[in-house]
Design a protein around this motif. Structure first.
Motif, short mmCIF file in Angstrom:
data_model
loop_
_atom_site.label_atom_id
_atom_site.label_comp_id
_atom_site.label_asym_id
_atom_site.label_seq_id
_atom_site.Cartn_x
_atom_site.Cartn_y
_atom_site.Cartn_z
N ARG A 1 -6.24 -4.53 -4.70
CA ARG A 1 -6.04 -2.95 -5.56
C ARG A 1 -4.80 -2.49 -6.31
O ARG A 1 -4.52 -2.14 -7.35
CB ARG A 1 -6.76 -1.81 -4.62
CG ARG A 1 -8.11 -2.23 -4.58
CD ARG A 1 -8.43 -0.73 -3.34
NE ARG A 1 -9.97 -0.82 -2.85
CZ ARG A 1 -10.99 -0.83 -3.72
NH1 ARG A 1 -10.78 -0.61 -4.91
NH2 ARG A 1 -12.16 -1.03 -3.01
N PHE A 2 -3.70 -2.72 -5.25
CA PHE A 2 -2.47 -2.28 -5.96
C PHE A 2 -1.68 -3.11 -6.64
O PHE A 2 -1.26 -2.60 -7.38
CB PHE A 2 -1.58 -1.98 -4.30
CG PHE A 2 -2.42 -1.41 -3.10
CD1 PHE A 2 -3.28 -0.38 -3.54
CD2 PHE A 2 -2.42 -1.94 -1.90
CE1 PHE A 2 -3.98 0.32 -2.28
CE2 PHE A 2 -3.34 -1.33 -0.79
CZ PHE A 2 -4.07 -0.28 -1.15
N THR B 1 -4.16 -0.31 4.27
CA THR B 1 -5.20 -1.07 3.47
C THR B 1 -6.28 0.38 3.09
O THR B 1 -6.18 1.32 3.97
CB THR B 1 -6.20 -2.10 3.64
OG1 THR B 1 -6.91 -1.68 4.77
CG2 THR B 1 -5.05 -3.23 4.05
N LEU B 2 -7.37 0.12 2.14
CA LEU B 2 -8.43 1.22 2.40
C LEU B 2 -9.55 0.97 3.34
O LEU B 2 -10.68 1.65 3.19
CB LEU B 2 -8.93 1.23 0.89
CG LEU B 2 -7.88 1.62 -0.25
CD1 LEU B 2 -8.58 1.66 -1.41
CD2 LEU B 2 -7.20 2.98 0.24
N HIS C 1 -0.46 -2.37 -14.74
CA HIS C 1 -0.30 -1.51 -15.77
C HIS C 1 1.16 -1.11 -16.35
O HIS C 1 1.25 -0.63 -17.20
CB HIS C 1 -1.20 -0.10 -15.43
CG HIS C 1 -2.46 -0.28 -15.66
ND1 HIS C 1 -3.41 -0.31 -17.04
CD2 HIS C 1 -3.56 -0.35 -14.67
CE1 HIS C 1 -4.45 -0.49 -16.56
NE2 HIS C 1 -4.78 -0.36 -15.36
N LEU D 1 5.20 4.01 -7.39
CA LEU D 1 4.66 3.67 -8.69
C LEU D 1 5.24 4.41 -9.74
O LEU D 1 5.22 4.04 -10.90
CB LEU D 1 2.79 3.65 -8.46
CG LEU D 1 2.17 3.10 -9.48
CD1 LEU D 1 2.50 1.52 -9.77
CD2 LEU D 1 0.84 3.37 -9.16
N GLY E 1 0.91 -1.00 -0.09
CA GLY E 1 0.04 -0.16 -0.07
C GLY E 1 0.89 1.30 -0.04
O GLY E 1 1.29 1.78 -1.03
N VAL E 2 0.88 1.74 1.28
CA VAL E 2 1.83 3.09 1.39
C VAL E 2 3.03 3.24 0.66
O VAL E 2 3.43 4.22 -0.20
CB VAL E 2 2.01 3.64 2.80
CG1 VAL E 2 0.68 3.79 3.09
CG2 VAL E 2 2.47 2.31 3.43
N LEU F 1 2.63 2.26 -3.53
CA LEU F 1 2.02 3.38 -4.37
C LEU F 1 3.10 4.73 -4.47
O LEU F 1 3.00 5.26 -5.29
CB LEU F 1 0.87 3.76 -3.66
CG LEU F 1 -0.45 2.84 -3.75
CD1 LEU F 1 -1.80 3.58 -3.57
CD2 LEU F 1 -0.50 2.09 -5.01
N ASP G 1 -3.37 -4.42 -8.85
CA ASP G 1 -4.35 -4.22 -10.17
C ASP G 1 -3.61 -2.92 -10.81
O ASP G 1 -3.42 -3.01 -12.10
CB ASP G 1 -5.57 -4.02 -9.84
CG ASP G 1 -6.44 -3.80 -11.21
OD1 ASP G 1 -6.89 -4.69 -11.77
OD2 ASP G 1 -6.54 -2.68 -11.66
N MET G 2 -3.28 -1.90 -9.93
CA MET G 2 -2.64 -0.83 -10.37
C MET G 2 -1.25 -1.17 -11.00
O MET G 2 -0.90 -0.60 -12.02
CB MET G 2 -2.25 0.38 -9.04
CG MET G 2 -3.77 0.85 -8.67
SD MET G 2 -3.13 1.78 -7.35
CE MET G 2 -4.89 2.33 -6.63
#
Lengths: 562, 562
Positions: free
Chosen positions: B122-123, B114-115, B129, B80, B73-74, B77, B125-126
Motif C-alpha cells: 500500500r505505502f 501495517t494495517l 504518485h 509523504l 508505514g508510520v 507516511l 503505491d501511495m
C-alpha cells in the motif's frame, strides 16, 4: 426542503454525537470552516494536520466517532499517517478535505497545493488505501446520500472515511429530507443459522470444565462492552484481556486477571490458558504486537470467537450476524444453574521490592508506584515505547480507560491523542474536572510536542509524565544499544509549559522533576498533582538502557550478541 | 567483487555528493542505520519524519540532491507530504524506507506498522504518485542496477525516488562492479533538428528589437545557472525572474530587475514585457502562485522557452535536446556584434516612507529595513505567508540563495528546510561561519517548531525572524478575516531557544523582540545578530491584518465584501 451542503454535513456530524472538529485552516477549506461554529460544533485548531488526525483518533476512541478537516494536498497528506493508524486500530474519523472549486479541477488548472500537473485525483487515490469509503461531493443531487453512505460505512467498520468538499460546493443547496431520520448502523437480517449458533455456544458453555473469557481490543468498536461486562459478572469465569483490550473490562473484579502474556507472563496463567476447554474470545486483533508475536492467539479448536464480521465456534465460521445481538441473546437465555463455576489460577502477587527513597527511579517498579495517581474516570494514555510496556502493569480503577498502542505504533501519536481523548471525555461526562494522565518518553514527546499548547488553550486537565531516558530506549532494546542514531537532542522540559503559553504567573509550579523514589513520592503527594487543574508535567528520569519485561529480554539478547 | 547492499547504496550516495542523511530510526531501519556513519556519511536525526523530509528538500535545493531514511508505514507516511512538495517543486530526495524482512512480507504476517491485513504494497503505491522511480531491493541480483536506475531518474527529473530496503537485505552481498563508474545524467544523442533550433534561436536574438530574459525556478534543477549568468552578462538585456526563480540570477547586476509581477507590479516593467518581441524564458514553472494567477506567463508567439524536456520557439516545440548544451552552444556561437543593445525600463525606485523610530513595524517597510541584514553567501528562507510575499522585495547580494514557496506551499516546510539548507551550505562551502536567515510567521512556526532543537544540536548559524501577527494572517487576507479558526494558541517565543536546548548560560541573550522601528534598528545592530554564531531569534510584532502587495488587494476585497 433544502439546506446548504455544509449545514447538511455538520448536522449529520452533530446527530452522530460529534461536538468538536479538529483540523487546520487552509486555502481550500476556509469557506467550509465558516459553517462549523454556527452549526453548534466547536472548532479545535491544532498546530499541524498530523496532530489533528491523532487528536481526532483519540477523540473517536472515547466518543465513538470524530471529525477532521484539512485542506487539499498539503493538509490531507500531512494527516495521512494518522488516518492510517485509525484504520489499523479502528477509530472512525470522518476526514473532510476542502478541495479546489469544480471549475478549477475540471479545467485541470495548475493551482497551488497540487503537483502542478493538472491531476487532482492523486490524493484521493492515496486515501483509498486507509479509508473504508471515499466520496467526492461535487453533484448536489448525490450529496445527501453520499454523505450518509460514508458516515454509515465509518460506523459499520469503525474506520476512517474520506469526504472531498470542493470549495464552490460548500453553500450549494442539497435536499434535506434525509435529515429527519438518524443514521444508524443497520443490522443484517436474522440468518437461518443464528439459532444453531446460539445453541452451539450455549452447549459449549454448559459443558465447559475449564473456561475463560478473553477480551481483545476490537470489542471497543463492536459496541459490546456492556455485554462483555455482564458475561464476566454472570459467569464469574477467569477473564483476561490482550494488550489492545486493556481497560475495556473492569479490572477491579475478582475474576479479572489482566493482560494475558503467554510464556513471558505468569506461568500459572499460561497453564490455565493452555489447558482451557473453552475460550470465549471477543474482538480479536491478531497483530504481532498485540499477541506477543502471535503466541497468545487462542487455540481455535477450543475457542468461540466473536468478531465484527463472523462468529467462529471450534473452527467453524458463521457470518452475517451482529455479535452484540448474539451476546445479548446468550445472556438472556443462559441458564446460570447450568453454567459451571470454576476457580481460576492465583492472581499474580509478586513480592514487591523494598524501595529506598534515595534510590533512582527504575522502570521495573515505577508503574506500581505511580499507580496510586490513577483515579476512577481518568483516561490513561501510554505512548509507544517503554511507557506502553510499563502501562500494561497498571491496575486501573473501574470506569477508567487506557489508550495504548496495539499495531500501528506511530510514535508521537499519544500526545495529540490525549488532547482528543480528554476533550471527548469532558464533553461526554460534562465534568469539567475530568482528567487525563499521559505517560510518554522523551523521544516520542519531540515528535508532536507543540500540541501541548492546544491542550493548554482548551483548558484540559492533563498530567504529562515524561520518561526522560535520554533517547529512543525501546529502539536501543531492539537494536543499536549504543548507536548515536538512537540519541535525541537535549531539551529543557522544565520550560515546556511556559513556552507553550500556560496561563500561570509562575509556570514552574506546574513542572515537577523526579530522579529518586523519594522525589517521586513528594511529587505524587503534591497538591497541584492531586487536586490541580490544567496541564502539569512530571519529568521522571530513568536510565538510558533501563527496560523491563519483554524489552529486557530483547536488551539482554543484544548484549549477549555483542 | 561483492559488497553489502547498504555499503553499495551509501557509496553511491557519497559519490553523488551527499554528505548527510536525514531521518528517524524505527524498527525496520535500525540495521540499515548501522551502515550510515561507517560509510562516511553523517546521520542527522530529526524530531519527526515530516521534518526530516522537509530538511532533505532544503538540503537538495542547495546541494543538488539529498537522502532521507524512514521506517515502513508510520515513518514514510509521515514524510509523504514533504516528498510531495519535493516532487512539485523539483528537489531530488532519495527516500530510503526500511521495510520488514522478506520472509515477513512473503508470509503476509500481521506485523506492526501495517494495517494488520497482510498487505505490504500500500505505502509503495501511495509513494508512486509523488516519486519518479520506485524500487524494492529484494533480489541481490538486481540490486545494483535498481539503485543506479533510481538515482539516475532522481537526477534526470530532479524529483524524489523511493527505495525499499527489506530488513534482511541490508547486509546481503551484491555485485560491486558498477561502483567503478560514477552515475551521471546521460545526455540524449544529438538530434537532427538541433542545428535548426540553434539557428532559429540565433536569428531571433539578432533580429530582436525589445528582448528580455526571464529566469524561472526550474532553471535551478536544469543545471544551467552558470549559462544563464553568462547570457545575462553577455547580452546586457533586461532580466526578470519569477517568484520561484528569485535569487537564481545575480540581483546586483544593472540589467537585473527583480521579480516580474505583471499588472500588480511596476507598470513600466509590464509595458516593456507586453511589447517585447523576444522573451528568452528558462526553467518554466506555470503554477498559479508562480505566475500571478497565470497572468505573467510569457506570450508564446514571441518566446523561446528552454525547459528540462523541450525547447519551444515561437510556438514550435522541439524535444530531446539538453537545454544546457543548447545554451552553451548559443553562448559559444553568439556574434556579440550582432546582438542588439537595448535599454530597459527604469528600475523601480519608489519613494521610501520616512519611518519614525517610535512607530510600530509594518509589513510594507519591514523587508526594506531588514534587507541590510543579508550578507553575501547567506541563505535566505521565506516561509509561505506574509514572509514569502515580503521576501520578494529583498534585494539580495550576489551568491545569496533565497528559498521561497512556489507551488506546494505547505506551511511548516521552511524551518526544517532551513536545517537542511544551512547544513548543505556549510558542507559545500566548508565555511563554519556560513549563515541562514529564516523569515517565518507565528502560525507556520507552530507546525514544525521542534526542529529548532536539531538546528541547535548541529551548531548551525541561523537567525530566525518570527513575524508575530497573532495567527494565520495570510488566511485572514484570503477569507475569514475575523474568524477564530485563523487564530492560534499564544506562545512565549522568548523561551523557545532555552526550551530547545540552546547551549548558553543565558539563552535570553539570543532572543530579541522588536515592536517599533527603533527597537528593530537596535536589534539589527546588535553584536549577537551581526557577528554571533548559533541560533538567534528575533520576534517582530506586526498587526493581525497588516499585509502588503497582492495580499493587501485580497484583504481589501474581503472588507468591501463584508
Amino acid at each position: 426542503m433544502s439546506i446548504k451542503l455544509a449545514d447538511y454535513l455538520f448536522t449529520r456530524l452533530r446527530q452522530l454525537g460529534i461536538r468538536s472538529i479538529f483540523g487546520v485552516p487552509g486555502d481550500y477549506n476556509l469557506h467550509l470552516l465558516d459553517f462549523v461554529q454556527p452549526s453548534g460544533l466547536s472548532w479545535v485548531g491544532t498546530c499541524n494536520e498530523l496532530n489533528a488526525a491523532y487528536a481526532a483518533d483519540g477523540y473517536a476512541r472515547i466518543n465513538g466517532i470524530s471529525a477532521l478537516i484539512t485542506t487539499f494536498g498539503v493538509g490531507e497528506l500531512s494527516a495521512l499517517n494518522g488516518i492510517a493508524g485509525a484504520f489499523a486500530e479502528k477509530a472512525p474519523i470522518i476526514h473532510i478535505v476542502g478541495t479546489p472549486a469544480r471549475t478549477t479541477q475540471d479545467s485541470r488548472a495548475l493551482v497551488h497545493h497540487t503537483l502542478a500537473d493538472g491531476e487532482f485525483r492523486r490524493f484521493a487515490d492515496m486515501a483509498s488505501h486507509v479509508t473504508v469509503a471515499q466520496v467526492d461531493l461535487k453533484d448536489p443531487r448525490l450529496v445527501p446520500d453520499q454523505i450518509d453512505r460514508a458516515l454509515r460505512e465509518a460506523m459499520i467498520h469503525s474506520r476512517p472515511v474520506y469526504l472531498e468538499v470542493p470549495d464552490d460546493m460548500v453553500d450549494v443547496h442539497v435536499d434535506a429530507s434525509n435529515l429527519t431520520s438518524m443514521i444508524c448502523t443497520p443490522s443484517a437480517p436474522v440468518t437461518a443459522h443464528e439459532p444453531v449458533v446460539l445453541d452451539r455456544i450455549l452447549q459449549r458453555i454448559y459443558a465447559a470444565k475449564q473456561p475463560l473469557i478473553l477480551a481483545d481490543g476490537e470489542s471497543r468498536c463492536m459496541g459490546i462492552l456492556d455485554e462483555i461486562d455482564r458475561l464476566i459478572k454472570t459467569t464469574g469465569w477467569p477473564t483476561w484481556t490482550t494488550i489492545f483490550g486493556k481497560s475495556l473490562v473492569n479490572e477491579q473484579l475478582a475474576n479479572v486477571y489482566g493482560i494475558y502474556a503467554g510464556s513471558i507472563g505468569d506461568s500459572q496463567w499460561k497453564e490455565y490458558f493452555d489447558s482451557a476447554d473453552l475460550i470465549i474470545n471477543m474482538g480479536p486483533h491478531y497483530s504481532d504486537t498485540n499477541s506477543q508475536n502471535f503466541t497468545t492467539i487462542p487455540n481455535p479448536t477450543v475457542t468461540i470467537t466473536l468478531s465484527n464480521t463472523y462468529v467462529q465456534i471450534d473452527g467453524d465460521i458463521y457470518r452475517d450476524m451482529h455479535p452484540g445481538n448474539i451476546l445479548a441473546q446468550i445472556l438472556q437465555t443462559l441458564d446460570t444453574s447450568r453454567t459451571p463455576r470454576v476457580t481460576g489460577p492465583a492472581k499474580s502477587a509478586k513480592e514487591a521490592d523494598q524501595l529506598s527513597s534515595s534510590d533512582l527511579i527504575n522502570q521495573k517498579d515505577f508503574y506500581r508506584i505511580v499507580n496510586s495517581l490513577i483515579r476512577e474516570g481518568d483516561i490513561v494514555l501510554t505512548e509507544t515505547g517503554t511507557a506502553a510496556h510499563g502501562g500494561r502493569n497498571l491496575i486501573l480503577p473501574q470506569n477508567t480507560r487506557l489508550l495504548g498502542p496495539a499495531t500501528w505504533l506511530s510514535i508521537g501519536y499519544m500526545l495529540p491523542a490525549t488532547l482528543g481523548a480528554a476533550l471527548a471525555q469532558r464533553e461526554r461526562t460534562k465534568n469539567p474536572e475530568s482528567r487525563a494522565v499521559l505517560f510518554i518518553g522523551d523521544g516520542s514527546l519531540q515528535m508532536t510536542v507543540q500540541e501541548i499548547s492546544t491542550i493548554i488553550r482548551e483548558n484540559l486537565n492533563v498530567i504529562i509524565i515524561v520518561i526522560n531516558n535520554d533517547g529512543y530506549t525501546i529502539e536501543r532494546a531492539i537494536h543499536g544499544r549504543k548507536q548515536s542514531y538512537n540519541d535525541i537532542a537535549s531539551w529543557r522540559h522544565a520550560q515546556a509549559l511556559g513556552f507553550f503559553g500556560a496561563d500561570d504567573t509562575n509556570p514552574m509550579q506546574r513542572y515537577f522533576p523526579a530522579r529518586t523514589w523519594g522525589e517521586l513520592d513528594a511529587v505524587l503527594r503534591d497538591k497541584s498533582i492531586q487536586d490541580g487543574t490544567g496541564v502539569r508535567m512530571v519529568e521522571v528520569f530513568m536510565g538510558r538502557e533501563d527496560v523491563q519485561g519483554a524489552l529486557l529480554r530483547l536488551m539482554e539478547k543484544q548484549i549477549a550478541y555483542e
